[in-house]
Design a protein around this motif. Structure first.
Motif, mmCIF file in Angstrom:
data_model
loop_
_atom_site.group_PDB
_atom_site.id
_atom_site.type_symbol
_atom_site.label_atom_id
_atom_site.label_comp_id
_atom_site.label_asym_id
_atom_site.label_seq_id
_atom_site.Cartn_x
_atom_site.Cartn_y
_atom_site.Cartn_z
ATOM 1 N N SER B 75 3.064 -6.958 27.609
ATOM 2 C CA SER B 75 1.886 -6.107 27.422
ATOM 3 C C SER B 75 2.096 -4.689 27.928
ATOM 4 N N ARG B 97 -4.143 -1.750 26.683
ATOM 5 C CA ARG B 97 -3.911 -2.181 25.299
ATOM 6 C C ARG B 97 -2.825 -1.365 24.632
ATOM 7 N N THR B 161 -5.818 1.819 22.030
ATOM 8 C CA THR B 161 -5.546 2.353 23.341
ATOM 9 C C THR B 161 -6.010 3.797 23.361
ATOM 10 N N ALA B 290 -4.124 -6.445 27.424
ATOM 11 C CA ALA B 290 -4.160 -7.168 26.160
ATOM 12 C C ALA B 290 -3.011 -8.165 26.094
#
Ligand code: SF4
Ligand code: SF4
Ligand code: SF4
Lengths: 131, 590
Positions: B75, B97, B161, B290
């Protein structure tokens, strides 16, 4: 038949494991095929919403489908007949909670089949299958 | 054959010409997997020799790897750039993210070049890139507000993001951060200042594609195995429960918690800023990056009453981790959590690096007490251990830079101490401020020689803790650090979170790469790690890193560690070993 339910949304940490699981049903990575959507409710500090198909008894998505590509599923929700679908997007717009996601790769809706595969990947028991 | 799919696509963004294009770089991804391996090569290609980090010629490379979007806890995004803080290679990793968004937007890497004339934010939506006018956002004090505004106007909620800078980045504080999704950072080496110098206020990336694999069944099996390991591992549970601040009490007991500018390695009040105490009294929510089931991100709730209005409160969520607690807490002599949490919040809003800021403020406090700097230099701010009102004020001034001293402090302790004095107690290693472990020789070697200067490099702190009571020969220490660091190049090429490094063991990685079509043995992987390590040091040396020039501040020899007082002779020997290692490795062929 069983239905997918959100038990306690406050426990959700936004890890997206459920979303990835849903896409992985087809043996793919990424999120293009996911029928679940998790997003913060205005900044992660406020928490998350977990959008999944409610399995309506009288589904709005099916009601607006011009080709009858969506048929009612026994026990709630709908089943997609992809052959009949023309990708008009009516179903996605009609679902009041936004649970009909869109697959941009096939230009067809993504319909939750309430299989419960995602539930075993939610480590915080936010999602469950109810009978 | 590797199924790279869209991973091999590199998006180039030229801020000067407001142009963008995509190139297929399968060559690089096949050879180096992705992440840091590919980023080193892309930076080497794009960065002119001896570029000025704050001029348009500097280049930012953001890269993800073959595990992002496919496996849990993969991630992170790797950022490589020339650091305005150390003047050398800058490397920074962030979660949130970022990685998922870049990969699912259809890219393996994004290269940002040039500089915009006006403030902009760039929005990447799959194949389309938009350059948006950010003049209205420029000068906004809080990075939180910037995030909030962009959230409202950009699509892709939940899948995107939002990387942005605060005032510190705009003002080019050499250790300004880029913040993603509010509580994650590209920290330490000043990516925020590079964004600022390019007039890039934010980068938004959105995507939702699928990722094909070579063997679907094997992929699901490999996934399940890793997922199970992660959720059942006690190691990951520790990150979830108390989080990294679980270290505060542990290190304090060991006598390895750098406190009060390392005048001490224990703090009397450690209990009050410990992970346990914070979890019990302040923890409001845990969130996750995420595609990571761990949820190690701990958010404290701070409730502050308004003085003029009864029953009126400002409620703030403050993300806390071990490192900010060390730097902004222990190093500044915190006695209670509230002041610390308020300072973390301010540092976060301005987009300063928490660790660096803490070490800078600690140096300034000691320098002031010793008369090395004056009240006038400080613009009247009375720095004193535990005085958080003063620290909050000083942090703001580091950003606004009203006096020469604050201008210097905005470039870190090495620079400030060279100008004002107090080099002996300026805790800088190769230009970068120390991390939170006064555990012994291995930790200090990694601070000075590490391949990243962030993320604790080869975890010298951990080697130190495993060898308490033993004295390893310097050569052995250096070798073990090298082995660890070389393997970490693989992890950060895939790119997985280092917290999951005990899960992603070489065998597991090799197994998980198979369904993606990479046929690499454990041995191949270990070799690849060494190769990336070598390429990285070559680039570092090309950009001026001089291992021989490394010096240790005197302070580290004055305060006992769990290994006793460090010996300058031992450290000198170890330094020579490290220099020899770097020479040997960078001279290797292949
Ligand atoms: S997109 Fe397909 S399933 Fe949805 S309403 Fe249109 S035809 Fe029916
Ligand atoms: S797996 Fe569970 S905790 Fe994670 S995002 Fe989905 S619902 Fe939330
Ligand atoms: S362990 Fe923590 S930092 Fe690492 S990916 Fe998971 S939530 Fe993010």
């Amino acid at each position: 038949m069983s239905r997918l339910v959100v038990q306690d949304v406050n426990k959700c940490v936004g890890c997206m494991s459920c979303m990835f699981a849903c896409s992985r049903r087809f043996g793919e990575g990424g999120l293009a095929k996911s029928a679940i959507h998790v997003a913060s409710i205005g900044g992660v500090e406020r928490g998350f919403k977990v959008v999944v198909c409610r399995g309506c008894e009288d589904p709005s998505c099916a009601a607006v489908c011009p080709t009858r590509a969506l048929v009612r599923r026994k026990g709630g929700g709908v089943i997609l007949n992809a052959q009949k679908c023309i990708g008009c997007g009516n179903c996605a717009r009609a679902c009041p909670i936004g649970a009909v996601m869109w697959d941009y790769e096939s230009n067809k809706p993504i319909i939750c089949v309430h299989c419960g595969y995602c539930t075993s990947y939610c480590p915080y028991n936010v999602l469950a299958l109810s009978r | 054959m590797a199924v790279l799919g869209s991973l091999s696509r590199v998006l180039y963004i030229d801020l000067t010409g407001k142009k963008y294009w995509v190139e297929d770089r399968s060559d690089l991804f096949e050879e180096y997997l992705g992440g840091v391996g590919v980023a080193v090569k892309l930076l080497e290609e794009e960065l002119p020799r001896n570029a000025d980090p704050l001029e348009p010629e500097n280049v930012i490379v953001l890269a993800v790897g073959p595990f992002n979007g496919l496996y849990p806890t993969a991630s992170k995004t790797v950022a490589l750039f020339k650091s305005p803080h150390t003047g050398n290679l800058g490397e920074s990793h962030a979660g949130g993210r970022s990685a998922i968004a870049i990969r699912l937007a259809g890219y393996g890497a994004i290269v940002i070049k040039g500089a915009s004339d006006l403030p902009v934010w760039v929005s990447v939506q799959g194949d389309r890139v938009f350059f948006r006018d950010a003049r209205a956002l420029w000068g906004m004090t809080s990075s939180h507000t910037v995030g909030r505004i962009i959230r409202e106007v950009e699509p892709g909620s939940g899948l995107r993001t939002i990387m942005r800078i605060g005032r510190a980045g705009e003002r080019m504080v050499s250790y300004a951060n880029v913040i993603t999704e509010t509580y994650r950072h590209f920290g330490r080496l000043g990516l925020g200042a590079v964004f600022g110098s390019k007039k890039l206020k934010a980068l938004v990336v959105t995507g939702r594609s699928s990722i094909p694999v070579a063997d679907r069944k094997a992929y699901r099996e490999a996934y399940d195995k890793i997922f199970k390991l992660i959720v059942e591992s006690p190691l990951m549970k520790k990150y979830h429960d108390i989080g990294t601040p679980v270290n505060v009490l542990h290190l304090n007991e060991l006598g390895a918690l750098p406190s009060i500018n390392l005048l001490q390695s224990r703090l009397e009040t450690a209990g009050r800023i410990s992970g346990e105490y914070l979890a019990e009294k302040y923890l409001g929510r845990r969130v996750s990056c995420a595609h990571c089931p761990v949820a190690c991100i701990h958010l404290a709730v701070l409730r502050e009453p308004y003085e003029e209005e009864p029953y009126f409160y400002k409620t703030t969520f403050v993300g806390y981790d071990y490192e900010p607690i060390y730097a902004l807490g222990a190093m500044l002599g915190a006695r209670e959590p509230e002041g610390l949490l308020k300072l973390i919040d301010v540092v976060e809003a301005y987009g300063l690096d928490a660790m660096t800021t803490g070490v800078v403020l600690a140096w300034a406090t000691e320098a002031y007490k010793r008369g090395v700097i004056t009240r006038e230099d400080l613009g009247g701010v009375e720095l004193d251990w535990g005085n958080y009102e003063a620290y909050i004020e000083a942090a703001k001034r580091i950003v606004e830079q009203p006096t020469e001293l604050y201008k210097a402090m905005a470039r870190g302790v090495m620079y400030a101490s060279e100008r004002f004095g107090g080099r002996d107690f300026a805790l800088s290693f190769s230009g970068n401020e120390m991390a939170g472990y006064h555990t012994g020789p291995a930790a200090y070697l990694t601070y000075a020689f590490g391949a990243r200067h962030s993320h604790l490099d080869s975890a010298g702190y951990s080697l130190d803790q495993r060898t308490i009571g033993k004295s390893l020969p310097p050569g052995e220490v250096v070798n073990r650090l090298y082995e660890e660091e070389a393997w970490r190049q693989v992890l950060s090429s895939l790119v997985v979170c280092f917290f999951a490094r005990e899960i992603y063991k070489p065998e597991v990685v090799a197994e998980a790469l198979k369904p993606v079509g990479f046929d690499l043995s454990v041995d191949d992987l270990v070799k690849l790690g060494k190769k990336i390590f070598r390429e990285k040091y070559r680039l570092k040396i090309r950009e001026g890193f001089n291992p021989e020039g490394v010096a240790f501040p005197k302070r580290i020899f004055e305060t006992p560690t769990p290994h006793g007082l460090l010996s300058p002779e031992y450290m000198e020997k170890a330094k020579r070993e490290y220099v020899a290692l770097i020479k040997r490795v960078t001279a290797e062929q292949g």
